[in-house]
Scaffold this active site. Structure first.
Site, short mmCIF file in Angstrom:
data_model
loop_
_atom_site.label_atom_id
_atom_site.label_comp_id
_atom_site.label_asym_id
_atom_site.label_seq_id
_atom_site.Cartn_x
_atom_site.Cartn_y
_atom_site.Cartn_z
N ASN A 138 8.01 65.58 77.63
CA ASN A 138 8.51 65.66 76.25
C ASN A 138 7.42 66.14 75.29
OD1 ASN A 138 10.59 65.30 74.23
ND2 ASN A 138 9.30 63.65 73.46
N TYR B 289 -0.48 59.28 76.55
CA TYR B 289 0.00 59.59 75.20
C TYR B 289 -1.05 60.40 74.44
CZ TYR B 289 0.94 59.01 70.26
OH TYR B 289 1.10 59.26 68.92
N PHE C 103 -3.49 57.63 61.72
CA PHE C 103 -3.99 56.35 62.20
C PHE C 103 -2.74 55.44 62.28
CE2 PHE C 103 -8.57 56.64 62.95
CZ PHE C 103 -8.64 58.01 62.84
N ASN C 104 -2.60 54.35 61.55
CA ASN C 104 -1.41 53.52 61.78
C ASN C 104 -0.39 53.70 60.67
OD1 ASN C 104 -3.57 52.36 63.49
ND2 ASN C 104 -1.91 50.97 64.05
N1 UFG Z 1 -0.66 43.89 67.99
C1 UFG Z 1 -0.57 42.53 68.21
N2 UFG Z 1 0.65 42.02 68.50
C2 UFG Z 1 1.79 42.78 68.60
C3 UFG Z 1 1.68 44.18 68.36
C4 UFG Z 1 0.44 44.70 68.07
O1 UFG Z 1 -1.56 41.82 68.14
O2 UFG Z 1 2.86 42.24 68.88
C5 UFG Z 1 -1.97 44.46 67.67
C6 UFG Z 1 -2.42 45.53 68.64
O3 UFG Z 1 -3.07 44.96 69.73
C7 UFG Z 1 -3.31 46.38 67.74
C8 UFG Z 1 -2.72 46.23 66.35
O4 UFG Z 1 -1.88 45.08 66.41
O5 UFG Z 1 -4.60 45.83 67.73
C9 UFG Z 1 -1.88 47.41 65.93
O6 UFG Z 1 -0.96 47.68 66.98
P1 UFG Z 1 0.24 48.72 66.84
O7 UFG Z 1 0.97 48.73 68.14
O8 UFG Z 1 0.99 48.45 65.59
O9 UFG Z 1 -0.53 50.06 66.59
P2 UFG Z 1 -1.59 50.82 67.52
O10 UFG Z 1 -2.88 50.81 66.77
O11 UFG Z 1 -1.61 50.34 68.90
O12 UFG Z 1 -0.84 52.20 67.57
C10 UFG Z 1 -1.08 53.26 66.73
C11 UFG Z 1 0.24 54.01 66.55
C12 UFG Z 1 0.75 54.43 67.90
C13 UFG Z 1 -0.32 55.24 68.57
C14 UFG Z 1 -1.60 54.47 68.64
C15 UFG Z 1 -2.68 55.28 69.21
O13 UFG Z 1 1.17 53.21 65.91
O14 UFG Z 1 1.94 55.15 67.79
O15 UFG Z 1 -2.00 54.07 67.35
O16 UFG Z 1 -3.89 54.61 69.24
F1 UFG Z 1 0.04 55.55 69.81
#
Ligand code: UFG
Length: 330
Positions: free
Chosen positions: A91, A140, A168-169
């Site tokens: 995809n 990813y 970033f987020n």
């Molecule tokens: N987290 C928790 N509990 C949860 C969900 C997340 O503690 O239930 C923590 C994660 O471990 C992380 C932080 O919250 O430390 C943020 O997590 P997210 O899943 O919200 O976001 P990410 O930083 O993992 O993800 C972001 C984007 C993704 C992308 C990723 C790449 O939202 O789409 O960055 O690094 F893939």
């Protein structure tokens, strides 16, 4: 401007479509609704089709002359990408190639690509600027890195100009509460925390509190969806004005820990959110914070909603709407 918004019925895409309409532009949405929502965009704008379908791409490019193309249609879950790399490479890479080749066939230029902080992998330093080495650590991140490379090569060979926006987020929701984040399943921290606040979940799992950060939980740079969409418009304007291809890291430059996010959500929602300390989630770097000075200087990008409480407040308004809908249909 007339803009093709691929994945325009998803979370970020639907906010982009709304902003384009509000600014007097003409978006056309191309979405297979695999994770987007029909009611997130005006029906008249929606072309329901798949990027794997070259005929559908030829039809949409044959019917319109687009000033730009924005591409939001990709799979985004890091963990799933490790378990099912084929899904991600098909995809996020092969289907994106279909889109780019349709642009070439029809002489369309000016491509805005949704890239990600995940292309940097485990950072050597924070805040992360555009010079930071790109070393993804999961499929990813590799899929997005691959397309960044494809875009550099397509520019050199075919003159297709692009801007790669490394989010970033992405967080928050339309400040007027019309649309918001609806992933199924939801994996992102802020919506999950708010679902716990509204009672749609019993608690939030904190993935690790033994990181090398002040409170032991991971630090992220949360950027409001509206600020993200602003950057897309600025990047597209710049390409249309003839600027060369570019890449920008997009965040506020402020890191917040998982605990700080939960504390903010408690303050905004006026609830106490049950927390459960769980194991680290594989592949989570301790800190991801953007240095977005290049976007600020070159694009003149100025975030409007750069404080965490505002981001969470907008997401909370949306969550309350979703929670009351869930109650009504239960
Ligand atoms: N987290 C928790 N509990 C949860 C969900 C997340 O503690 O239930 C923590 C994660 O471990 C992380 C932080 O919250 O430390 C943020 O997590 P997210 O899943 O919200 O976001 P990410 O930083 O993992 O993800 C972001 C984007 C993704 C992308 C990723 C790449 O939202 O789409 O960055 O690094 F893939």
């Amino acid at each position: 401007m007339k803009v093709l918004v691929v994945g325009g019925a998803g979370y970020i895409g639907s906010h982009m479509v709304q902003m384009l309409l509000e600014r007097g532009h003409e978006p056309v949405v191309f979405d297979n609704l695999s994770s987007g929502y029909r009611d997130a965009v005006p029906e008249r704008l929606l072309v329901e089709a798949d990027l794997a379908d070259e005929g559908a791409l030829d039809a949409v490019f044959g019917a319109h002359r687009f000033d730009g193309v924005m591409h939001f249609a990709s799979f985004i879950q890091v963990g799933e990408s490790v378990r099912e790399p084929a899904k991600y490479y098909r995809n996020n890479i092969a289907n994106t190639l279909n889109l780019l080749d349709a642009m070439r066939r029809h002489g369309a230029n000016n491509f805005i690509f949704s890239s990600t902080a995940a292309i940097f992998g485990e950072p050597d330093y924070v805040p992360i600027d555009e010079r930071h080495p790109r070393r993804p650590i999961n499929p990813y991140g590799f899929s997005k890195f691959a397309i960044e490379q494809v875009l550099a090569d397509y520019d050199r060979a075919y003159g297709l100009r692009s801007s790669c926006l490394r989010y970033f987020n992405a967080a928050g929701a339309d400040p007027q509460g019309r649309i918001g984040e609806r992933h199924e399943p939801e994996t992102h921290l802020i919506p999950l925390v708010l679902q716990a606040a509204s009672g749609r979940r019993s608690h939030i799992d904190v993935f690790g509190q033994d990181y090398d950060t002040p409170d032991g939980t991971c630090i992220r740079d949360y950027i409001h969806i509206i600020d993200l969409c602003d950057a897309h418009l600025l990047a597209l304007d710049r390409l249309i004005a003839g600027a060369p291809s570019s890449a920008y890291n997009l965040g506020n430059g402020n890191g917040f820990s998982v605990k700080e996010v939960i504390d903010t959500a408690e303050a905004v929602s006026g609830t106490v959110i049950a927390r459960n300390v769980a194991a680290r989630r594989a592949g989570d770097p301790a800190r991801l914070v953007a240095d977005a000075s290049l976007a600020r200087s070159e694009l003149r990008w100025v975030p409007r909603f750069d404080d965490l409480a505002t981001i969470v407040r907008h997401a909370w308004a949306w969550e309350q709407r979703m929670a009351s809908g869930a109650k009504r249909s239960a």
